[in-house]
Design an enzyme around this catalytic site. Structure first.
Site, PDB file in Angstrom:
ATOM      1  N   ASP A  40       0.851  -1.189   0.000  1.00  0.00           N
ATOM      2  CA  ASP A  40       0.000   0.000   0.000  1.00  0.00           C
ATOM      3  C   ASP A  40       0.890   1.244   0.000  1.00  0.00           C
ATOM      4  O   ASP A  40       1.992   1.216  -0.572  1.00  0.00           O
ATOM      5  CB  ASP A  40      -0.925  -0.051   1.236  1.00  0.00           C
ATOM      6  CG  ASP A  40      -2.260   0.640   0.999  1.00  0.00           C
ATOM      7  OD1 ASP A  40      -2.236   1.837   0.708  1.00  0.00           O
ATOM      8  OD2 ASP A  40      -3.307  -0.015   1.107  1.00  0.00           O
ATOM      9  N   HIS A  60      -3.833   6.059   3.568  1.00  0.00           N
ATOM     10  CA  HIS A  60      -4.491   4.853   3.048  1.00  0.00           C
ATOM     11  C   HIS A  60      -3.841   3.575   3.572  1.00  0.00           C
ATOM     12  O   HIS A  60      -4.518   2.657   4.046  1.00  0.00           O
ATOM     13  CB  HIS A  60      -4.439   4.904   1.518  1.00  0.00           C
ATOM     14  CG  HIS A  60      -5.250   3.848   0.838  1.00  0.00           C
ATOM     15  ND1 HIS A  60      -4.744   2.604   0.535  1.00  0.00           N
ATOM     16  CD2 HIS A  60      -6.527   3.848   0.385  1.00  0.00           C
ATOM     17  CE1 HIS A  60      -5.683   1.896  -0.081  1.00  0.00           C
ATOM     18  NE2 HIS A  60      -6.770   2.627  -0.179  1.00  0.00           N
ATOM     19  N   SER A  98     -11.162  -0.799  -0.906  1.00  0.00           N
ATOM     20  CA  SER A  98      -9.900  -0.797  -0.156  1.00  0.00           C
ATOM     21  C   SER A  98     -10.110  -1.111   1.310  1.00  0.00           C
ATOM     22  O   SER A  98      -9.258  -1.702   1.950  1.00  0.00           O
ATOM     23  CB  SER A  98      -9.246   0.586  -0.210  1.00  0.00           C
ATOM     24  OG  SER A  98      -8.490   0.734  -1.369  1.00  0.00           O
TER      25      SER A  98
END
Ligand SMILES: *[C@@H]1O[C@H](CO)[C@@H](O)[C@H](O)[C@H]1NC(C)=O
Ligand SMILES: *[C@@H]1O[C@H](CO)[C@@H](O)[C@H](O)[C@H]1NC(C)=O
Ligand SMILES: *[C@@H]1O[C@H](CO)[C@@H](O)[C@H](O)[C@H]1NC(C)=O
Ligand SMILES: *[C@@H]1O[C@H](CO)[C@@H](O)[C@H](O)[C@H]1NC(C)=O
Ligand SMILES: *[C@@H]1O[C@H](CO)[C@@H](O)[C@H](O)[C@H]1NC(C)=O
Ligand SMILES: *[C@@H]1O[C@H](CO)[C@@H](O)[C@H](O)[C@H]1NC(C)=O
Length: 779
Positions: free
Chosen positions: A152, A225, A568
């Site tokens: 990620d 994220h 996600s």
């Protein structure tokens, strides 16, 4: 040369290039896999360089153009090549495929969806991650022996979610490292974050050096994220975690709170772009990250990354590397994508990947808006600001500056509102183009005092909650229309937005997200995808303190936890659950874990009714696959649809390019490889049911030694489904029994044709209920 790399037939796979593209682009030259046995790493690199030298002018040239030599499980290299050199290499013996390292991949919060301009929005809400209770967690020892790799945007290691307090020493089998870099040194790893690396050469080949104000050249996360997904999969239990403004207060916990995390940063901030649009990830970097993760010894790989459009096998770095992972029995869990509600948008389609759609949870943040006529409309919000009185209410389309495109008038895009008409008013903005949080920002800029954000029809009932800069509430499509009708009905429309409160057991849940990418699987329509759905709307998890909750440049707030939406967010829920299953059943194959998750999933919501889509219609397996995952059931599924690495190779003989992927010398594709419908998958899809189709499946008994299973089915409308035999009498654990399912059209003239219809079949023994979905296209 000591390393034996098996001989392959040559395959030519080249993606056409734009004529205008620069001479040197990064390509991946892929040889398949390394042979087993002793490997001398520098010899592998020499082997790769010898190929490169054969097309380059000199040895120095070859060396300087080499970005990565993939040495562990993936055999290949990434290098800067001209199209001509790439084409020459692709014709050489042993080279399986040559494909450009593209940046078509991005992280999959709903922001990346905004980025492609279809609609916008990242969001908010969450519920305590209910893995199904203490029982499963304690049986799995909270996942303490399991290592989850997360590829990620990096990690914010100081988050309380990554504390290693009281954790056991790092598993001895672990071979990873803690790579130092900007604002990240070895003391940032601990017994929770046991590894951290970063991969940037593919990114830099396109964009040049990483700009230190846009990202950290290290495993540290400047976006949020990666921190969010890692903590969702394997974060500690943290009491009193809450988003900006105190919303969703409660215990934040990853699915496997004592699992170890290994961080592979392969996604980077796009230079000179609003960070809210999300990071970009290059194939060359992801290939290197996955090659290392497999060699380091992760058990699960959690990948909340995908392409906006499906990619063919030979051009899909995640899919190819995941195949190698499956050979080592490493489960790869991926997000389905945020390109819904359009059909055929799903990415990460390979059958050895577990692909996750996104749906809602049963927590809501109710924020009513009271209208001047006394009507109260319940929206949702996580914006803490209070409003003391009623204010004039306007539709954004009525207060725009001249020149705003007709189709965008109500969208509150930056600079579109006229301050003289907006000042002191509550503004109704429509979702659609642009970032949701940007709309609040625009209302504030123009002097507005509040935002009513109304869904457009494709958003339906899917409510997105954001940390707006002013009082705000978000409405469903139907409720948005009611507010507009009120505005039309009166001379002086007025409204007041109340602060929101958190409500649990909000019904119905789950319902599918409008943004979740849909089947059919366009890469191979016989493999029904996604596999399952999991929570992906308004999820609270840890955040990077170098980022802000909205990621807008004007936002200088810093938070430890943030609420986000996207597939996600759904993916790491399943990665965490899979870690628990793996802890309890260390010998289950990749296919067995997936099968257990799928056949025990539920297709009903908290009202006991079929799961709906964002518009309240019944959702289909093209949105939720086998249904919403239920980890407590998956731990004991009764029967398993198993498959081996060899089965996947055989599958590729048909599904792969030129029907001839030969990944290693000892595996030969048969002259007439079978249909991909023969893969022993826990679901199936038939593309053109013009006559009877027979599908063979094998189930393995892992429930009770002596048990008799009976077949039942709910066939799709216009389809007949039968099993042969329809009774499976098991005598022992581990026993395999096969059956055939015949699927035929009923030829009922009243049935609508030229569309997919859906149903399911199941095996029941009175205790276990082993269910599989099906999708059938009636021509
Ligand atoms: C090739 O594949 C076969 C079948 O899966 C496997 O047994 C063998 O170990 C592989 N060979 C190499 C060289 O990796
Ligand atoms: C790593 O960084 C921390 C915090 O910045 C610092 O206290 C520590 O001395 C550094 N450790 C090493 C080994 O450089
Ligand atoms: C680095 O990024 C910042 C913020 O986007 C920008 O203002 C600056 O010009 C960039 N620096 C370089 C050298 O590109
Ligand atoms: C709005 O209309 C303009 C001009 O016709 C067009 O260029 C633009 O793509 C449209 N935008 C959307 C979101 O439909
Ligand atoms: C409100 O009035 C405008 C202008 O007459 C019209 O275009 C619009 O459709 C109306 N909106 C609703 C929700 O009735
Ligand atoms: C039936 O469908 C198959 C698979 O799509 C196709 O190959 C075949 O031509 C079709 N047959 C007829 C009679 O339409």
């Amino acid at each position: 040369m000591k390393i034996t790399i098996s001989c392959f037939f040559l395959l030519l796979i080249l993606v056409p290039l734009l004529a205008s593209s620069v001479d040197n682009k990064v390509y991946i030259v892929y040889f398949g896999q390394h042979s087993n046995g002793e490997k001398v790493l520098h010899e592998i690199e020499n082997f790769h360089l010898s190929y490169l030298q054969s097309v380059k002018e000199s040895e120095e040239d070859a060396k300087s153009s080499l970005l990565y030599s993939y040495k562990h499980t993936i055999n290949g290299f990434a290098a800067k090549l001209t199209p001509d050199e790439a084409s020459k290499l692709s014709e050489m013996e042993e080279v399986l495929s040559v494909f450009p390292s593209h940046g078509k991949y991005s992280v999959q919060t709903t922001r990346s969806w905004e980025f492609v301009g279809l609609d916008e929005g990242d969001s908010h809400s969450w519920k305590k991650f209910q893995m199904g209770g203490e029982n499963l967690l304690s049986r799995a020892k909270y996942g303490k022996n399991i290592i989850i790799g997360v590829m990620d945007s990096g990690v914010w290691p100081e988050s309380p979610s990554f504390s290693d307090e009281g954790m056991d020493p790092i598993p001895k089998s672990w071979k990873g490292i803690c790579q130092e870099g900007v604002a990240f040194n070895s003391s940032n790893c601990n017994k929770k974050i046991i590894g951290a690396r970063y991969y940037v050469r593919g990114f830099e080949a396109q964009f040049g050096s990483v700009n230190g104000t846009e990202d950290f050249l290290s495993p540290r996360d400047m976006d949020g994220h990666g921190t969010h997904t890692a903590s969702t999969a394997g974060g500690r239990q943290v009491d009193d975690a809450a988003a900006f403004g105190g919303f969703a207060k409660g215990t934040a916990s990853g699915g496997a709170p004592l699992a170890r995390l290994a961080i592979y940063k392969a996604c980077w901030a796009v230079p000179n772009q609003v960070k809210a649009n999300g990071n970009i990830c290059f194939s060359a970097d992801m290939f290197a990250a996955m090659d290392d993760a497999i060699a380091d010894g992760v058990d699960i790989l959690s990948i909340s990354i995908g392409s906006a459009q499906p990619l063919a096998f030979e051009n899909d770095a995640i899919g190819l590397a995941a195949l190698e992972a499956s050979r080592r029995n490493i489960l790869v869990v991926c997000s389905a994508g945020n390109s819904g509600p359009a059909p055929g948008t799903l990415s990460n389609t390979a059958p050895w990947i577990t692909t996750i759609g996104a749906s809602s949870v049963d927590r809501a943040f109710l924020a009513p808006v009271k209208l001047g006529n006394g009507m109260k409309i319940i929206g949702q919000s996580v914006t803490p600001y209070k409003m003391k009185k009623m204010y004039p209410l306007v539709y954004a389309g009525d207060v725009v500056v001249p020149g705003v495109a007709q189709n965008l008038t109500g969208q509150c895009l930056p600079g579109s509102l006229d301050p003289t008409k907006t000042k002191g008013k509550i503004v109704v903005c429509a979702r659609g183009a642009g970032l949701r949080v940007g709309k609040g920002m625009e209302v504030k800029r123009a002097g507005g005092v509040g935002l009513v954000l109304a869904n457009v029809i494709s958003n339906g009932n899917e409510i997105a909650c954001d940390a707006h800069f002013l009082p705000a509430t978000s409405l469903t499509y139907d409720d948005g229309i009611k507010v507009l009708e009120y505005i039309n009905s009166t001379k002086n429309p007025m409204a007041k937005i109340s602060p929101s409160r958190t409500v649990l057991h909000y019904k119905p849940a789950p319902s599918m997200a409008g943004f979740t990418s849909r089947g059919p699987n366009v890469v191979d329509p016989n493999i029904l995808k996604p596999d399952i759905t999991a929570p992906g709307i308004n999820i609270l998890a840890a955040w990077s303190e170098a980022s802000s909750p909205t990621k807008l440049p004007e936002d200088h707030r810093s938070v430890k936890y943030n609420i986000e939406s996207g597939t996600s967010m759904a993916c790491p829920h399943v990665s965490g659950a899979a870690a628990l299953l793996k802890a309890i059943h260390p010998h289950w194959s990749v296919a067995a874990i997936k099968s257990a998750l799928m056949t025990t999933a539920t297709i009903t919501n908290s009202l006991g009714e079929p799961i709906t889509d964002a518009n309240g219609n019944a959702a289909t397996p093209f949105q939720f696959g086998a249904g919403h995952f239920r980890p407590t059931k998956a731990v004991d599924p009764g029967l398993i649809y198993d498959a081996t690495y060899n089965d996947y190779l055989l599958y590729l003989c048909t599904a792969g390019p030129n029907s001839l992927i030969e990944l290693n010398s000892s595996f030969k594709c048969p002259a007439n490889p079978p249909s991909t419908l023969t893969l022993n998958y826990p679901s199936f899809a038939i593309t053109n049911l013009n006559t009877t189709v027979t599908i063979r499946r094998t189930v393995t008994n892992i429930g009770r030694p002596k048990s008799t299973y009976f077949f039942s089915a709910k066939p799709p409308l216009g389809v007949r489904v039968k099993a042969m035999p329809s009774i499976l009498p098991f005598k022992r654990i581990g026993q395999k029994l096969s059956f055939s399912i015949t699927v035929s059209p009923t030829n009922d003239p009243t049935v609508t044709k030229s569309e997919y219809v859906f149903g399911w079949y199941s095996w029941d023994d009175g205790y276990y209920h082993v269910r599989s979905p099906m999708a059938v296209y009636l021509p």
